[in-house]
Design a protein around this motif. Structure first.
Motif, short mmCIF file in Angstrom:
data_model
loop_
_atom_site.label_atom_id
_atom_site.label_comp_id
_atom_site.label_asym_id
_atom_site.label_seq_id
_atom_site.Cartn_x
_atom_site.Cartn_y
_atom_site.Cartn_z
N ASN A 119 -14.85 -4.60 -14.19
CA ASN A 119 -14.60 -3.21 -13.82
C ASN A 119 -13.14 -2.82 -14.03
O ASN A 119 -12.84 -1.69 -14.46
N SER A 120 -12.23 -3.74 -13.74
CA SER A 120 -10.81 -3.43 -13.92
C SER A 120 -10.48 -3.22 -15.40
O SER A 120 -9.68 -2.34 -15.74
N LEU A 121 -11.10 -4.01 -16.28
CA LEU A 121 -10.88 -3.83 -17.72
C LEU A 121 -11.44 -2.49 -18.18
O LEU A 121 -10.82 -1.79 -18.99
N VAL A 122 -12.61 -2.13 -17.69
CA VAL A 122 -13.18 -0.83 -18.03
C VAL A 122 -12.24 0.29 -17.61
O VAL A 122 -11.95 1.22 -18.39
N ASN A 123 -11.73 0.22 -16.40
CA ASN A 123 -10.83 1.26 -15.91
C ASN A 123 -9.54 1.32 -16.72
O ASN A 123 -9.04 2.42 -17.03
N LEU A 124 -9.00 0.16 -17.09
CA LEU A 124 -7.80 0.15 -17.91
C LEU A 124 -8.07 0.74 -19.30
O LEU A 124 -7.20 1.41 -19.87
N SER A 125 -9.25 0.50 -19.82
CA SER A 125 -9.57 0.97 -21.18
C SER A 125 -9.56 2.49 -21.28
O SER A 125 -9.38 3.03 -22.38
N TYR A 126 -9.73 3.17 -20.17
CA TYR A 126 -9.70 4.64 -20.20
C TYR A 126 -8.31 5.17 -20.55
O TYR A 126 -8.17 6.32 -20.95
N GLN A 127 -7.30 4.31 -20.44
CA GLN A 127 -5.92 4.76 -20.65
C GLN A 127 -5.47 4.68 -22.11
O GLN A 127 -4.39 5.20 -22.44
N ARG A 128 -6.24 4.02 -22.96
CA ARG A 128 -5.84 3.88 -24.35
C ARG A 128 -7.03 4.06 -25.28
O ARG A 128 -8.12 3.55 -25.01
N GLN A 138 -16.66 -1.78 -39.74
CA GLN A 138 -17.21 -0.44 -39.53
C GLN A 138 -18.54 -0.48 -38.78
O GLN A 138 -18.81 0.37 -37.92
N GLU A 139 -19.36 -1.48 -39.07
CA GLU A 139 -20.63 -1.62 -38.35
C GLU A 139 -20.39 -1.88 -36.87
O GLU A 139 -21.09 -1.35 -36.01
N LEU A 140 -19.38 -2.70 -36.56
CA LEU A 140 -19.03 -2.94 -35.16
C LEU A 140 -18.48 -1.67 -34.52
O LEU A 140 -18.82 -1.34 -33.37
N PHE A 141 -17.66 -0.95 -35.26
CA PHE A 141 -17.02 0.24 -34.69
C PHE A 141 -18.01 1.36 -34.41
O PHE A 141 -17.75 2.22 -33.57
N GLU A 142 -19.12 1.35 -35.11
CA GLU A 142 -20.17 2.32 -34.79
C GLU A 142 -20.75 2.04 -33.41
O GLU A 142 -21.11 2.97 -32.67
N VAL A 158 -14.19 -1.60 -23.96
CA VAL A 158 -14.99 -2.61 -23.29
C VAL A 158 -16.46 -2.28 -23.53
O VAL A 158 -16.91 -1.18 -23.20
N LEU A 159 -17.20 -3.22 -24.12
CA LEU A 159 -18.62 -3.05 -24.41
C LEU A 159 -19.44 -3.82 -23.39
O LEU A 159 -19.04 -4.90 -22.95
N THR A 160 -20.56 -3.27 -23.04
CA THR A 160 -21.47 -3.94 -22.11
C THR A 160 -22.51 -4.72 -22.90
O THR A 160 -23.23 -4.15 -23.73
N GLY A 161 -22.60 -6.02 -22.63
CA GLY A 161 -23.61 -6.84 -23.29
C GLY A 161 -23.02 -7.90 -24.19
O GLY A 161 -21.85 -7.81 -24.61
N TYR A 162 -23.82 -8.90 -24.46
CA TYR A 162 -23.42 -9.96 -25.38
C TYR A 162 -24.67 -10.64 -25.92
O TYR A 162 -24.67 -11.82 -26.22
N GLU A 163 -25.76 -9.86 -26.01
CA GLU A 163 -26.99 -10.42 -26.56
C GLU A 163 -26.78 -10.70 -28.05
O GLU A 163 -25.78 -10.30 -28.64
N ILE A 164 -27.74 -11.36 -28.67
CA ILE A 164 -27.50 -11.96 -29.98
C ILE A 164 -27.13 -10.94 -31.06
O ILE A 164 -26.28 -11.21 -31.91
N GLY A 165 -27.75 -9.76 -31.02
CA GLY A 165 -27.43 -8.76 -32.04
C GLY A 165 -26.00 -8.27 -31.93
O GLY A 165 -25.28 -8.17 -32.93
N ALA A 175 -18.13 3.25 -30.91
CA ALA A 175 -18.21 4.70 -30.77
C ALA A 175 -19.43 5.10 -29.94
O ALA A 175 -19.35 6.01 -29.10
N ASP A 176 -20.54 4.42 -30.16
CA ASP A 176 -21.77 4.75 -29.43
C ASP A 176 -21.62 4.48 -27.94
O ASP A 176 -22.08 5.27 -27.10
N GLN A 177 -20.99 3.35 -27.59
CA GLN A 177 -20.86 2.98 -26.18
C GLN A 177 -19.70 3.68 -25.48
O GLN A 177 -19.78 3.96 -24.28
N THR A 178 -18.61 3.92 -26.20
CA THR A 178 -17.39 4.40 -25.53
C THR A 178 -16.88 5.74 -26.03
O THR A 178 -16.00 6.33 -25.39
#
Length: 296
Positions: free
Chosen positions: A149-158, A75-79, A163-170, A82-85
């Motif tokens: 970019n192609s993954l982002v565009n595909l993600s709009y279909q489902r 649930q913490e991840l899904f927040e 697709v989240l932007t970033g991979y910093e430690i938090g 939801a915030d990003q997408t």
């Protein structure tokens, strides 16, 4: 200075997994007067990465507490999702995560090699799946930018594909804690070590991976992880990708997804075995000791 030149003036060198060490020796020992190449497998600091509640539940062999805490971490991840997408993911749905640096050999898009088959997997009503990609391509790596970019565009279909932007430690911590399955798809044997799967395993995520980097020292298919059969690295890259994709989808459709939904006892056994096997050998205490004893 060339790599053989560096190896000639060095006293000793090392790879960062046993497979990496072997590949390095195969590459460089044909040169005269190079130093010894050892192998010290990378590790991660469990005290930092491992969720304390999960650790305590594992020590008690408390399945219910493990399940409850995993749902809370999802649930913490899904927040963040939801915030990003704007998408609302569900805690009771199998969640697959691919998250790391975008680089060609890591094959971020292997899972969508057959997009219709991928979408069919996402739309199964009785055994639903949620998939998250996360990371950043280097700005001047045009190939990686195109894949992202192609993954982002595909993600709009489902609605269950994000697709989240970033991979910093938090964010990295939240992804590993919230994943049910940690997906790793490098083209073998180009992953020197990889460590993200270690910290995912510490938090109850099951590795689904190509048998590369650190995984050959850890993974036992169907016991503590799921691993793709080794493909001949002499084949053309496109053929390796085709074979790996078919094996990946077969394992997902016929083993991972049915086990998660239809045999929870077996699934929890794999989760717990993975958590037990990753510590202590893949904790950084072992790595630091080996560097002291074998290198310095």
């Amino acid at each position: 200075m060339t790599i053989p030149g560096c190896l000639r003036i060095a006293k000793v060198a090392n790879g960062v997994s046993q497979l990496h060490g072997q590949v390095a020796r195969d590459m460089w020992y044909e040169n005269d007067n190079v130093c010894e190449i050892k192998a010290i497998t990378n590790a991660q600091n469990a005290r930092f990465w491992m969720d304390n509640t999960m650790r305590q539940a594992l020590e008690r062999d408390d399945n219910q507490s493990l399940i409850q805490r995993k749902a809370e971490m999802k649930q913490e991840l899904f927040e963040i999702v939801a915030d990003q997408t704007g998408k609302l993911f569900r805690k009771d749905v199998l969640t697959v995560v691919w998250a790391r640096r975008f680089a060609a050999y890591k094959r971020a898009d292997l899972l969508v090699h057959d997009i219709e088959r991928f979408f069919d997997m996402l739309t199964q009503k009785d055994q639903p799946v949620q998939v998250i990609w996360a990371g950043k391509p280097y700005p001047f790596d045009e190939g990686a930018v195109s894949v992202f970019n192609s993954l982002v565009n595909l993600s709009y279909q489902r609605k269950n594909f994000a697709v989240l932007t970033g991979y910093e430690i938090g964010l990295s911590r939240k992804l590993k804690q919230g994943a049910d399955v940690w997906l790793n798809t490098p083209r073998r044997p180009r992953e020197a070590s990889g460590t993200s799967g270690m910290t995912a395993a510490m938090n109850g995520a099951v590795n689904l991976s190509v048998l590369d980097g650190w995984l050959p020292e850890f993974a036992r298919h169907g016991e503590n992880s799921f691993v793709l059969p080794v493909v001949d690295s002499n084949l053309p890259d496109s053929m390796q990708d085709e074979i790996d994709h078919k094996n990946l989808m077969s394992i997902l459709e016929n083993e991972v997804i049915p086990t998660y939904y239809k045999d929870r006892g077996k699934w929890m056994g794999i989760v717990k075995q993975s958590m037990r096997d990753v510590i202590p050998f893949f904790d950084s205490d072992r790595m630091a000791r080996q560097y002291y004893e074998l290198m310095y």
